[in-house]
Design a protein around this motif. Structure first.
Motif, PDB file in Angstrom:
ATOM      1  N   ARG A  72      -1.148  21.653  74.973  1.00 44.10           N
ATOM      2  CA  ARG A  72      -0.855  20.219  75.066  1.00 44.10           C
ATOM      3  C   ARG A  72       0.600  19.964  74.680  1.00 44.10           C
ATOM      4  O   ARG A  72       1.086  20.489  73.669  1.00 44.10           O
ATOM      5  N   ASP A  73       1.284  19.185  75.491  1.00 45.02           N
ATOM      6  CA  ASP A  73       2.700  18.866  75.292  1.00 45.02           C
ATOM      7  C   ASP A  73       3.566  20.116  75.301  1.00 45.02           C
ATOM      8  O   ASP A  73       4.609  20.176  74.638  1.00 45.02           O
ATOM      9  N   LEU A  74       3.151  21.132  76.055  1.00 44.00           N
ATOM     10  CA  LEU A  74       3.908  22.375  76.167  1.00 44.00           C
ATOM     11  C   LEU A  74       4.607  22.413  77.526  1.00 44.00           C
ATOM     12  O   LEU A  74       3.980  22.169  78.560  1.00 44.00           O
ATOM     13  N   ASN A  75       5.882  22.759  77.517  1.00 41.43           N
ATOM     14  CA  ASN A  75       6.636  22.929  78.753  1.00 41.43           C
ATOM     15  C   ASN A  75       6.765  24.426  79.011  1.00 41.43           C
ATOM     16  O   ASN A  75       7.671  25.093  78.503  1.00 41.43           O
ATOM     17  N   VAL A  76       5.813  24.971  79.762  1.00 43.03           N
ATOM     18  CA  VAL A  76       5.750  26.410  80.001  1.00 43.03           C
ATOM     19  C   VAL A  76       6.667  26.756  81.174  1.00 43.03           C
ATOM     20  O   VAL A  76       6.470  26.267  82.294  1.00 43.03           O
ATOM     21  N   GLY A  77       7.663  27.596  80.915  1.00 44.05           N
ATOM     22  CA  GLY A  77       8.641  27.912  81.947  1.00 44.05           C
ATOM     23  C   GLY A  77       8.367  29.209  82.687  1.00 44.05           C
ATOM     24  O   GLY A  77       8.745  29.366  83.844  1.00 44.05           O
ATOM     25  N   LYS A  78       7.755  30.169  82.017  1.00 45.03           N
ATOM     26  CA  LYS A  78       7.555  31.470  82.631  1.00 45.03           C
ATOM     27  C   LYS A  78       6.209  32.039  82.220  1.00 45.03           C
ATOM     28  O   LYS A  78       5.847  32.005  81.041  1.00 45.03           O
ATOM     29  N   VAL A  79       5.478  32.578  83.184  1.00 42.55           N
ATOM     30  CA  VAL A  79       4.196  33.209  82.932  1.00 42.55           C
ATOM     31  C   VAL A  79       4.231  34.605  83.543  1.00 42.55           C
ATOM     32  O   VAL A  79       4.553  34.763  84.726  1.00 42.55           O
ATOM     33  N   THR A  80       3.897  35.595  82.726  1.00 46.89           N
ATOM     34  CA  THR A  80       3.886  36.980  83.213  1.00 46.89           C
ATOM     35  C   THR A  80       2.501  37.578  82.995  1.00 46.89           C
ATOM     36  O   THR A  80       1.949  37.488  81.891  1.00 46.89           O
ATOM     37  N   ILE A  81       1.956  38.190  84.056  1.00 49.11           N
ATOM     38  CA  ILE A  81       0.658  38.850  83.985  1.00 49.11           C
ATOM     39  C   ILE A  81       0.898  40.357  84.019  1.00 49.11           C
ATOM     40  O   ILE A  81       1.564  40.863  84.936  1.00 49.11           O
ATOM     41  N   THR A  82       0.361  41.072  83.041  1.00 51.08           N
ATOM     42  CA  THR A  82       0.418  42.531  83.040  1.00 51.08           C
ATOM     43  C   THR A  82      -1.006  43.052  83.158  1.00 51.08           C
ATOM     44  O   THR A  82      -1.843  42.772  82.292  1.00 51.08           O
ATOM     45  N   ASP A  83      -1.277  43.788  84.241  1.00 52.15           N
ATOM     46  CA  ASP A  83      -2.651  44.250  84.431  1.00 52.15           C
ATOM     47  C   ASP A  83      -2.899  45.537  83.650  1.00 52.15           C
ATOM     48  O   ASP A  83      -2.010  46.060  82.958  1.00 52.15           O
ATOM     49  N   ALA A  84      -4.105  46.063  83.762  1.00 55.80           N
ATOM     50  CA  ALA A  84      -4.502  47.216  82.955  1.00 55.80           C
ATOM     51  C   ALA A  84      -3.672  48.456  83.262  1.00 55.80           C
ATOM     52  O   ALA A  84      -3.527  49.337  82.409  1.00 55.80           O
ATOM     53  N   ASP A 133      -5.376  18.616  82.300  1.00 60.13           N
ATOM     54  CA  ASP A 133      -5.803  17.440  81.530  1.00 60.13           C
ATOM     55  C   ASP A 133      -4.958  17.396  80.270  1.00 60.13           C
ATOM     56  O   ASP A 133      -5.270  18.063  79.278  1.00 60.13           O
ATOM     57  N   MET A 134      -3.865  16.641  80.304  1.00 64.60           N
ATOM     58  CA  MET A 134      -2.948  16.607  79.171  1.00 64.60           C
ATOM     59  C   MET A 134      -3.610  16.037  77.930  1.00 64.60           C
ATOM     60  O   MET A 134      -3.415  16.530  76.811  1.00 64.60           O
ATOM     61  N   LYS A 135      -4.419  14.993  78.096  1.00 61.02           N
ATOM     62  CA  LYS A 135      -5.031  14.350  76.945  1.00 61.02           C
ATOM     63  C   LYS A 135      -5.975  15.294  76.214  1.00 61.02           C
ATOM     64  O   LYS A 135      -5.997  15.331  74.972  1.00 61.02           O
ATOM     65  N   ALA A 136      -6.745  16.078  76.959  1.00 61.06           N
ATOM     66  CA  ALA A 136      -7.664  17.025  76.337  1.00 61.06           C
ATOM     67  C   ALA A 136      -6.990  18.342  76.006  1.00 61.06           C
ATOM     68  O   ALA A 136      -7.539  19.148  75.255  1.00 61.06           O
ATOM     69  N   GLY A 137      -5.802  18.574  76.563  1.00 64.12           N
ATOM     70  CA  GLY A 137      -5.121  19.826  76.307  1.00 64.12           C
ATOM     71  C   GLY A 137      -5.741  20.986  77.048  1.00 64.12           C
ATOM     72  O   GLY A 137      -5.944  22.062  76.474  1.00 64.12           O
ATOM     73  N   VAL A 192      -8.419  20.858  66.581  1.00 65.89           N
ATOM     74  CA  VAL A 192      -8.042  21.298  67.933  1.00 65.89           C
ATOM     75  C   VAL A 192      -6.566  21.001  68.178  1.00 65.89           C
ATOM     76  O   VAL A 192      -6.181  20.559  69.260  1.00 65.89           O
ATOM     77  N   SER A 193      -5.734  21.276  67.184  1.00 66.43           N
ATOM     78  CA  SER A 193      -4.309  20.994  67.308  1.00 66.43           C
ATOM     79  C   SER A 193      -3.469  22.240  67.489  1.00 66.43           C
ATOM     80  O   SER A 193      -2.251  22.134  67.636  1.00 66.43           O
ATOM     81  N   ALA A 194      -4.059  23.433  67.477  1.00 64.00           N
ATOM     82  CA  ALA A 194      -3.275  24.635  67.768  1.00 64.00           C
ATOM     83  C   ALA A 194      -2.665  24.536  69.154  1.00 64.00           C
ATOM     84  O   ALA A 194      -1.573  25.068  69.407  1.00 64.00           O
ATOM     85  N   ARG A 195      -3.330  23.836  70.061  1.00 62.88           N
ATOM     86  CA  ARG A 195      -2.836  23.694  71.430  1.00 62.88           C
ATOM     87  C   ARG A 195      -1.509  22.950  71.502  1.00 62.88           C
ATOM     88  O   ARG A 195      -0.808  23.028  72.510  1.00 62.88           O
ATOM     89  N   PHE A 196      -1.134  22.193  70.460  1.00 62.73           N
ATOM     90  CA  PHE A 196       0.196  21.589  70.402  1.00 62.73           C
ATOM     91  C   PHE A 196       1.266  22.623  70.056  1.00 62.73           C
ATOM     92  O   PHE A 196       2.445  22.398  70.318  1.00 62.73           O
ATOM     93  N   ALA A 197       0.863  23.737  69.419  1.00 62.37           N
ATOM     94  CA  ALA A 197       1.814  24.722  68.916  1.00 62.37           C
ATOM     95  C   ALA A 197       1.959  25.933  69.821  1.00 62.37           C
ATOM     96  O   ALA A 197       3.042  26.506  69.935  1.00 62.37           O
ATOM     97  N   PHE A 198       0.870  26.359  70.469  1.00 61.39           N
ATOM     98  CA  PHE A 198       0.952  27.511  71.369  1.00 61.39           C
ATOM     99  C   PHE A 198      -0.217  27.467  72.343  1.00 61.39           C
ATOM    100  O   PHE A 198      -1.291  26.940  72.029  1.00 61.39           O
ATOM    101  N   PRO A 199      -0.035  28.007  73.541  1.00 63.09           N
ATOM    102  CA  PRO A 199      -1.144  28.062  74.502  1.00 63.09           C
ATOM    103  C   PRO A 199      -2.128  29.142  74.081  1.00 63.09           C
ATOM    104  O   PRO A 199      -1.742  30.221  73.614  1.00 63.09           O
ATOM    105  N   GLY A 200      -3.417  28.848  74.236  1.00 60.44           N
ATOM    106  CA  GLY A 200      -4.414  29.830  73.838  1.00 60.44           C
ATOM    107  C   GLY A 200      -5.822  29.306  74.018  1.00 60.44           C
ATOM    108  O   GLY A 200      -6.050  28.273  74.665  1.00 60.44           O
ATOM    109  N   PHE A 201      -6.752  30.015  73.423  1.00 64.88           N
ATOM    110  CA  PHE A 201      -8.172  29.675  73.506  1.00 64.88           C
ATOM    111  C   PHE A 201      -8.547  28.987  72.197  1.00 64.88           C
ATOM    112  O   PHE A 201      -8.914  29.635  71.217  1.00 64.88           O
TER     113      PHE A 201
END
Length: 894
Positions: free
Chosen positions: A78-90, A103-107, A157-166
């Motif tokens: 939530r409120d994260l501006n993600v600029g780059k996403v990298t996927i590394t497979d097995a 859904d920004m409100k729910a994060g 449920v505020s970790a989502r303001f600090a970093f993307p995750g589960f």
């Protein structure tokens, strides 16, 4: 493996066998729980943080198990501006992904993987920037004495303001945390720092040891010019082979005030280890005094955070702060076992964290500081929970969670206090030693994992050799709301004394609820015999039951809640009440508290009038035990505030209070005495506030005004002479001065607060401003509350005042609705469910209930959890109005 995840794997395998390539999941946006076909296994969190800036940058690397073929996964952010996403497979191949906020409100966000990936372990790396939060959520910024700090509060449920995750509690993994911060600053986190390296320019990077498996809501760190002071090392014991380093962390220049709490901490840790038979498992322990904070404290393993006044203590600190410091520290450290070592699987079992920590804190306090009478605190807290639990709109302890609003409003008296009382009740039923063995088994079975209510109940039942009936009784308190109401009738039949029992739900006058309800209640009664008294217990798990009271005489009195261990209220006939009142001195302290609560309950049902109440409560006012002596005050205050309609009626109540309490107040005096028991200091504070500010007793107001005037006098440097008042009475002394001196006092406090950093002094001034009793001055204080000179976490301290009369509540309402956007702008989602109560709490008319409903219903979409807050506040107002209509104020003068 979690059973749900296991079933999903089997489903994926079946699909694989039926088709050449498994299809990507055809799922919708997960507004509730995230899908389980992708689950994190570990995190690497790297943050670049300068508290002087408005934003921070981060890189989150998640190793995760993809459990079925997919071209995307769902995560929280939530409120994260993600600029780059990298996927590394097995196999180590990398390719670009895409982060899409859904859904920004729910994060809730979707990460597109670029193509369909088969089940495997992959690594997801996200680079992003985000603002330092301004509402005390996630990674937030706060200024103290003009200096900026950054720190975290992730629950619920505020970790989502600090970093993307589960961002859910059963996704429990280890974390590696790195902080890149200005070279002159200090960084602390859950674990010990293991390295420091230059990071170019005036920056450095701190690397911290890998954590034990944690949910996202327990990740914690802080950056700033902190004072870090060493406490006494907590020695090794039979449960922990290594000494435990202990430190205090405070804002610059305040570290020396941490020594008291640090000196108390080893005894708390050793007591907890001895109870659970399991050593503190998190390697090091830091206690951090936060300069602004949305909660009272937070149990982050290794880095426990507190509102600063709980930790910053000196000989002049208010006695209440010193006692609260120990209690809150014991609560948060109890969480290191129940919550941190064993974590709830989902938020409907939040009580497994909070009720257990509350219950365990009381046990620790009784062990280390028996003079604090935590046994009575438990009873008073349970009775406080019963006020909320008497509402039709009350939550269950295990309330189903359907969205973020439900999570955020679960942190209430039902979870904490009712939950702790229910634990204590069933602990008493099976025996303390047996219950402890069950708790030890529970911790061992689920350490570093997750658990449910069934896991706990099964562990206790197995240890206690209890079967289905015990589990059903326990569940009856977890899975249905309400306070049991045990009605008793004493009869003599065939030479036997028989107590007839019936149960239903306690409902006050005006309630629309259904009283037909059955619990499994361990009912214990104390009754008079020819020589003294006896106690007898039965499990009442049907609508009606009986108890034969052995050795009871024909004139036996009955106390239907022996030792006040049961979470229920009781009723008797008026003659039986009168008989018990005559024998109230034969009851122990806890039973006298239960007696006072059930008198209040009978009054609120309309069974007793004001005259009955004043007669029944009068014997308690002279009790030696502080908690018992002050128990009548809240009921008598309701009669004074809402029922007394004439000067003669108000005078009669004030005279009752003056006669009952003024001699004690004058005996205590208005200054703390050297070496006096802290119970005397607390009693002085309670009586001074009640007599001066609730019942307007002239003698007490005069004494406090003298101190308030002295505190408002200026020293040579132009600051107020706040030390001139007794530290325990400062807030009340200033409050009387505000009411008597008016605008000069309000202006002086508004000018002083921004240049005062001591949290105890700030709290006293905030309380005084909330006592302004003219619309003009109250609005001046409220206008100040929404400025930056008042911290976000302090705002409500001013706004909760001004409710004593209909005119005062009307003035508050007009101000609040005119400034709604400003209040909401400073209110984080964790507190938004309480906004309706802040606006309309204390009302006592249908008109007040209706205006609250009309105003907030269209705004609920902007306030997570406010639907429950609105329903409960509205119901409380209507119940007050119904009780006021039912009671005959003429009874006051009988």
């Amino acid at each position: 493996m979690h059973r749900l995840a296991q079933s999903l794997v089997l489903t994926a395998l079946a699909a694989c066998c039926g088709a050449a390539i498994a299809a990507t999941p055809a799922d919708g946006v997960p507004h509730g729980r995230l899908p389980r076909w992708a689950a994190p296994e570990s995190y690497q969190l790297a943050f670049k943080v300068d508290p002087a800036q408005q934003d921070f940058t981060g890189t989150t690397t998640i190793k995760l198990a993809l459990k079925q073929a997919a071209d995307h996964i769902w995560i929280n952010g939530r409120d994260l501006n993600v600029g780059k996403v990298t996927i590394t497979d097995a196999s180590g191949r990398q390719h670009a992904g895409k982060y899409v906020t859904v859904d920004m409100k729910a994060g809730v966000a979707r990460v597109d993987l670029g193509n369909v990936l088969q089940p495997q372990t992959i690594t997801l790396t996200l680079d992003y920037t985000a603002p330092l939060n301004q509402q005390l959520q996630g990674l937030y910024k706060v200024n103290h004495a003009g200096t900026p700090y950054a720190m975290t509060q992730m629950e619920p449920v505020s970790a989502r303001f600090a970093f993307p995750g589960f961002d859910e509690p059963d996704f429990k993994t280890p974390y590696d945390i790195a902080l890149t911060i200005p070279s002159a600053l200090t960084g602390v986190a859950n674990t010990s720092q293991i390295s420091e390296t230059p990071a170019g320019g005036a920056w450095k990077t701190l690397q911290f040891a890998r954590t034990q498996p944690l949910p996202t809501y327990l990740v914690a760190f802080a950056v700033g010019p902190w004072d870090v002071v060493n406490g006494p090392t907590i020695t090794a014991d039979s449960y922990r082979s290594e000494p435990l380093p202990l430190r205090g962390v405070a804002t610059q220049g305040e570290g020396h005030r941490m020594q008291h709490v640090l000196s108390e901490t080893p005894s708390i840790i050793h007591t907890l280890e001895n109870y659970y038979g399991f050593g503190y498992p998190f390697g090091k322990l830091d206690l951090l005094a936060a300069p602004d904070f949305s909660a009272g404290a937070m149990e982050n393993p290794g880095l426990v955070t507190f509102r600063d006044w709980f930790l910053l203590l000196d000989p002049q600190s208010p006695t209440k702060n010193v006692r609260d410091s120990f209690n809150v520290t014991a609560h948060e450290l109890a969480h290191q076992w129940t919550g941190d070592t064993v974590t709830l699987a989902w938020w409907d079992d939040l009580w497994l964290n909070e009720a257990f920590a509350t219950w365990m804190q009381q046990k620790v306090t009784m062990k280390v500081h028996p003079e604090y009478r935590a046994d009575l605190d438990r009873i008073a807290a349970a009775e406080n929970a019963m006020e909320n639990d008497s509402l039709v709109s009350a939550r269950k302890i295990r309330q189903p969670i359907t969205g973020i609003g439900d999570i955020e409003t679960a942190f209430d008296n039902i979870t904490y206090r009712k939950g702790a009382a229910v634990l204590g009740m069933f602990e008493g039923y099976v025996g303390e030693d047996v219950f402890q063995k069950g708790m030890r088994a529970y911790i061992q079975q689920h350490k570093f994992g997750n658990a449910t209510a069934d896991d706990l109940i099964d562990a206790i039942a197995t240890t206690a050799n209890q079967g289905t009936a015990f589990k059903q009784a326990f569940d009856s308190f977890l899975n249905q709301a309400g306070v049991p109401y045990v009605q008793t009738t004493l009869e003599h039949e065939g030479g036997k004394t028989i107590l007839h029992l019936s149960q239903g739900r306690y409902l006050p006058i005006g309630s629309t609820g259904d009283a037909t309800r059955v619990w499994g209640i361990p009912v214990c009664v104390r009754y008079g015999t020819t020589s003294s008294s006896k106690t007898q217990c039965e499990m009442l798990d049907k609508p009606e039951g009986t108890m034969v009271l052995a050795d009871a005489g024909t004139s036996a009195w009955v106390m239907p809640n022996a030792n006040a261990r049961g979470y229920y209220r009781f009723s008797m006939s008026k003659p039986a009440w009168a008989d018990l009142t005559k024998h109230v001195d034969a009851l122990n302290d806890g039973e006298q508290l239960a007696y006072a609560d059930s008198i209040d309950a009978g009054f609120r049902r309309g069974d007793l009038d004001a005259s009955d109440v004043l007669t029944a409560l009068q014997p308690l006012a002279t009790a030696k035990t502080r908690e018992v002596a002050v128990a009548p005050l809240s009921t008598v205050m309701w009669i004074y505030r809402y029922e007394a309609n004439t000067d003669a009626q108000r005078t009669a109540i004030a005279d009752w209070v003056t006669k009952a309490y003024l001699p004690r107040m004058e005996q205590l005096g208005y200054q703390r005495k050297a070496g006096e028991a802290d119970g005397d200091s607390l009693l002085r504070t309670t009586l001074a506030h009640a007599l001066a500010l609730d019942f307007n007793v002239p003698e007490v107001r005069t004494a406090l005004l003298k101190q308030g005037d002295a505190a408002l006098s200026k020293k040579q440097d132009g600051s107020l002479n706040l030390a001139a008042a007794d530290p325990d009475l400062l807030g009340d002394a200033l409050a009387v001065a505000v009411q008597e001196r008016g605008k000069p006092a309000v202006d002086a406090l508004i000018a002083e607060l921004p240049r005062t950093t001591d949290p105890a002094l700030r709290n006293a001034m905030l309380a005084a401003l909330s006592a302004a009793n003219t619309p003009e001055l109250a609005n001046e204080a409220r206008d100040f509350a929404i400025t930056k000179q008042v911290k976000v976490g302090e705002m409500a301290a001013i706004l909760r005042g001004g409710r004593d009369t209909p005119a005062a509540r009307d003035a508050l309402w007009q101000w609040f609705t005119a400034h709604y956007d400003q209040v909401l702008g400073r209110t984080g989602s964790f507190a938004s469910g309480f906004v309706p109560r802040l606006a309309g709490g204390g009302g006592c008319s249908t008109a007040e209930a209706d205006r609250l409903d009309t105003y907030f219903k269209p705004r609920l979409k902007d306030l997570a959890g406010a639907d429950r807050g609105l329903a409960q506040t509205r119901e409380q107002i209507l119940l007050c109005a119904a009780l006021k209509a039912k009671q005959d104020s003429a009874a006051i003068l009988r």
